[in-house]
Write a protein that holds these residues in place. Sequence first.
Motif, PDB file in Angstrom:
ATOM      1  N   ALA A   1      61.002  34.488  10.099  1.00 51.84           N
ATOM      2  CA  ALA A   1      60.726  33.636  11.247  1.00 51.84           C
ATOM      3  C   ALA A   1      59.236  33.633  11.584  1.00 51.84           C
ATOM      4  CB  ALA A   1      61.545  34.098  12.452  1.00 51.84           C
ATOM      5  N   GLU A   2      58.638  34.812  11.581  1.00 51.93           N
ATOM      6  CA  GLU A   2      57.217  34.916  11.910  1.00 51.93           C
ATOM      7  C   GLU A   2      56.339  34.214  10.879  1.00 51.93           C
ATOM      8  OE1 GLU A   2      56.654  39.105  12.180  1.00 51.93           O
ATOM      9  OE2 GLU A   2      57.763  39.273  14.084  1.00 51.93           O
ATOM     10  N   GLY A   3      56.772  34.256   9.613  1.00 57.31           N
ATOM     11  CA  GLY A   3      55.957  33.663   8.557  1.00 57.31           C
ATOM     12  C   GLY A   3      56.194  32.186   8.316  1.00 57.31           C
TER      13      GLY A   3
ATOM     14  N   ALA B   1      64.423  20.310  21.328  1.00 57.58           N
ATOM     15  CA  ALA B   1      65.241  21.520  21.464  1.00 57.58           C
ATOM     16  C   ALA B   1      64.720  22.453  22.549  1.00 57.58           C
ATOM     17  CB  ALA B   1      65.306  22.256  20.131  1.00 57.58           C
ATOM     18  N   ALA B   2      63.429  22.371  22.830  1.00 53.61           N
ATOM     19  CA  ALA B   2      62.843  23.228  23.868  1.00 53.61           C
ATOM     20  C   ALA B   2      63.238  22.788  25.272  1.00 53.61           C
ATOM     21  CB  ALA B   2      61.318  23.225  23.731  1.00 53.61           C
ATOM     22  N   TRP B   3      63.793  21.588  25.402  1.00 53.45           N
ATOM     23  CA  TRP B   3      64.097  21.041  26.729  1.00 53.45           C
ATOM     24  C   TRP B   3      65.571  20.758  26.963  1.00 53.45           C
ATOM     25  CZ3 TRP B   3      60.604  21.068  30.553  1.00 53.45           C
ATOM     26  CH2 TRP B   3      59.264  21.230  30.201  1.00 53.45           C
ATOM     27  N   THR B   4      66.379  20.708  25.922  1.00 53.51           N
ATOM     28  CA  THR B   4      67.801  20.423  26.127  1.00 53.51           C
ATOM     29  C   THR B   4      68.504  21.615  26.775  1.00 53.51           C
ATOM     30  OG1 THR B   4      68.175  21.092  23.823  1.00 53.51           O
ATOM     31  CG2 THR B   4      68.081  18.725  24.283  1.00 53.51           C
ATOM     32  N   ARG B   5      69.588  21.317  27.461  1.00 55.50           N
ATOM     33  CA  ARG B   5      70.354  22.364  28.140  1.00 55.50           C
ATOM     34  C   ARG B   5      70.911  23.376  27.134  1.00 55.50           C
ATOM     35  NH1 ARG B   5      74.008  19.266  30.361  1.00 55.50           N
ATOM     36  NH2 ARG B   5      72.692  18.776  32.147  1.00 55.50           N
ATOM     37  N   ASN B   6      71.366  22.864  26.004  1.00 58.78           N
ATOM     38  CA  ASN B   6      71.907  23.703  24.933  1.00 58.78           C
ATOM     39  C   ASN B   6      71.222  23.334  23.624  1.00 58.78           C
ATOM     40  OD1 ASN B   6      74.140  24.923  26.559  1.00 58.78           O
ATOM     41  ND2 ASN B   6      74.804  22.779  26.668  1.00 58.78           N
ATOM     42  N   PRO B   7      71.171  24.257  22.656  1.00 61.67           N
ATOM     43  CA  PRO B   7      70.533  23.928  21.377  1.00 61.67           C
ATOM     44  C   PRO B   7      71.229  22.748  20.701  1.00 61.67           C
ATOM     45  CG  PRO B   7      70.930  26.295  21.557  1.00 61.67           C
ATOM     46  CD  PRO B   7      71.648  25.651  22.703  1.00 61.67           C
TER      47      PRO B   7
ATOM     48  N   ALA C   1      85.221  19.483   7.465  1.00 60.57           N
ATOM     49  CA  ALA C   1      85.280  20.348   8.647  1.00 60.57           C
ATOM     50  C   ALA C   1      84.867  21.771   8.321  1.00 60.57           C
ATOM     51  CB  ALA C   1      86.686  20.328   9.227  1.00 60.57           C
ATOM     52  N   THR C   2      84.925  22.135   7.043  1.00 62.62           N
ATOM     53  CA  THR C   2      84.573  23.490   6.620  1.00 62.62           C
ATOM     54  C   THR C   2      83.072  23.681   6.429  1.00 62.62           C
ATOM     55  OG1 THR C   2      84.952  22.805   4.326  1.00 62.62           O
ATOM     56  CG2 THR C   2      86.782  23.877   5.481  1.00 62.62           C
ATOM     57  N   LYS C   3      82.282  22.605   6.654  1.00 61.36           N
ATOM     58  CA  LYS C   3      80.832  22.685   6.464  1.00 61.36           C
ATOM     59  C   LYS C   3      80.154  22.586   7.832  1.00 61.36           C
ATOM     60  CE  LYS C   3      77.106  20.744   3.643  1.00 61.36           C
ATOM     61  NZ  LYS C   3      76.731  19.664   2.694  1.00 61.36           N
ATOM     62  N   PRO C   4      79.815  23.724   8.456  1.00 65.43           N
ATOM     63  CA  PRO C   4      79.281  23.715   9.826  1.00 65.43           C
ATOM     64  C   PRO C   4      77.962  22.956   9.955  1.00 65.43           C
ATOM     65  CG  PRO C   4      79.996  25.921   9.203  1.00 65.43           C
ATOM     66  CD  PRO C   4      80.012  25.088   7.948  1.00 65.43           C
ATOM     67  N   LEU C   5      77.696  22.531  11.174  1.00 62.94           N
ATOM     68  CA  LEU C   5      76.437  21.896  11.508  1.00 62.94           C
ATOM     69  C   LEU C   5      75.348  22.955  11.645  1.00 62.94           C
ATOM     70  CD1 LEU C   5      77.867  19.601  14.329  1.00 62.94           C
ATOM     71  CD2 LEU C   5      77.410  18.928  11.952  1.00 62.94           C
ATOM     72  N   ALA C   6      74.097  22.541  11.525  1.00 61.61           N
ATOM     73  CA  ALA C   6      72.970  23.451  11.743  1.00 61.61           C
ATOM     74  C   ALA C   6      72.616  23.469  13.227  1.00 61.61           C
ATOM     75  CB  ALA C   6      71.771  23.018  10.909  1.00 61.61           C
ATOM     76  N   LEU C   7      71.965  24.534  13.637  1.00 59.04           N
ATOM     77  CA  LEU C   7      71.616  24.730  15.036  1.00 59.04           C
ATOM     78  C   LEU C   7      70.097  24.831  15.145  1.00 59.04           C
ATOM     79  CD1 LEU C   7      73.238  25.179  17.684  1.00 59.04           C
ATOM     80  CD2 LEU C   7      73.063  27.632  17.241  1.00 59.04           C
ATOM     81  N   VAL C   8      69.493  24.020  16.020  1.00 64.41           N
ATOM     82  CA  VAL C   8      68.042  24.023  16.192  1.00 64.41           C
ATOM     83  C   VAL C   8      67.699  24.784  17.473  1.00 64.41           C
ATOM     84  CG1 VAL C   8      65.954  22.623  16.399  1.00 64.41           C
ATOM     85  CG2 VAL C   8      67.879  21.799  15.025  1.00 64.41           C
ATOM     86  N   MET C   9      66.940  25.851  17.326  1.00 67.08           N
ATOM     87  CA  MET C   9      66.617  26.712  18.451  1.00 67.08           C
ATOM     88  C   MET C   9      65.193  26.458  18.952  1.00 67.08           C
ATOM     89  SD  MET C   9      69.510  28.190  18.638  1.00 67.08           S
ATOM     90  CE  MET C   9      69.194  29.437  19.878  1.00 67.08           C
ATOM     91  N   ALA C  10      64.980  26.779  20.238  1.00 67.30           N
ATOM     92  CA  ALA C  10      63.695  26.501  20.865  1.00 67.30           C
ATOM     93  C   ALA C  10      62.660  27.583  20.601  1.00 67.30           C
ATOM     94  CB  ALA C  10      63.891  26.341  22.374  1.00 67.30           C
ATOM     95  N   SER C  11      63.113  28.826  20.369  1.00 64.51           N
ATOM     96  CA  SER C  11      62.185  29.941  20.212  1.00 64.51           C
ATOM     97  C   SER C  11      62.864  31.085  19.479  1.00 64.51           C
ATOM     98  CB  SER C  11      61.710  30.429  21.588  1.00 64.51           C
ATOM     99  OG  SER C  11      62.805  30.985  22.308  1.00 64.51           O
ATOM    100  N   ASP C  12      62.054  32.020  19.005  1.00 61.65           N
ATOM    101  CA  ASP C  12      62.626  33.208  18.382  1.00 61.65           C
ATOM    102  C   ASP C  12      63.410  34.019  19.410  1.00 61.65           C
ATOM    103  OD1 ASP C  12      61.319  32.338  16.145  1.00 61.65           O
ATOM    104  OD2 ASP C  12      59.998  34.070  15.950  1.00 61.65           O
ATOM    105  N   ALA C  13      62.942  34.027  20.648  1.00 61.17           N
ATOM    106  CA  ALA C  13      63.650  34.760  21.704  1.00 61.17           C
ATOM    107  C   ALA C  13      65.043  34.172  21.922  1.00 61.17           C
ATOM    108  CB  ALA C  13      62.847  34.724  22.999  1.00 61.17           C
ATOM    109  N   ALA C  14      65.146  32.849  21.858  1.00 61.19           N
ATOM    110  CA  ALA C  14      66.458  32.201  22.009  1.00 61.19           C
ATOM    111  C   ALA C  14      67.370  32.558  20.846  1.00 61.19           C
ATOM    112  CB  ALA C  14      66.283  30.685  22.104  1.00 61.19           C
ATOM    113  N   VAL C  15      66.798  32.707  19.663  1.00 59.22           N
ATOM    114  CA  VAL C  15      67.585  33.120  18.495  1.00 59.22           C
ATOM    115  C   VAL C  15      68.110  34.540  18.706  1.00 59.22           C
ATOM    116  CG1 VAL C  15      67.504  33.628  16.025  1.00 59.22           C
ATOM    117  CG2 VAL C  15      66.325  31.614  16.912  1.00 59.22           C
TER     118      VAL C  15
END
Length: 216
Positions: A81-83, A125-131, A53-67
């Motif tokens: 991110a840009e590179g 990830a670009a289409w889901t309601r949440n990341p 439980a102490t090892k969090p899940l990763a989060l997949v984002m749709a765009s840099d703007a969303a980040v």
Amino acid sequence: MRVLAEAEALQTVAALDAGKIVVLPTRRWYMLCADSTNAEACRMLFEGKGRPATKPLALVMASDAAVAARFSFSGQARRLAEGLWPGDLALLLPWLTPESAQDRGWLGTRTAMVTRDPGPLGEVAAWTRNPPAVTVVSRSDGRDAVERQPALSPVEVRRFVERTAMPVEILVDGGVCPLGRGLTVVDCSSAPRLVREGAVHARAVSQALDVPASEF
């Protein structure tokens, strides 16, 4: 478990939004995915994997703007991110408003591991309601090395599902994943620091930052 071709990956969006578990391929290996805001769905990922439980899940984002809308996104983090995004790089980023993450400990309450994927996972990830929240298809507390090995093929995903009874709704068949390495992780909560070298070489990180590798 329904199996879809890679070209049909967007059909998993409705399942994720409904709180179901799906498996998507990456260049590295297959990933278990859930709606990151759905506590029960994320709990199933921890339980099915035997993940601490102490090892969090990763989060997949749709765009840099969303980040940038959710996290403190420093200039150096933006250079990475840009590179190197979308790609096999994850950044540890502080939540923009930490109090909003306190009830989502499965993602990390101070920082979260954030990535953008160049394949089907990023497309979804670009289409889901949440990341999507994600973790590799493997048993964290496996009794032997085979159980702990990340799944590189649909065959190995099926074996994992059979052993764990993980309630996977959909598997997207992307064939054999060629890299077989994890995400490279850089902590960007202050000055960038290489936490783990994976599929992205440390020299590539230093080049994106335009600093000598010895500095991080």
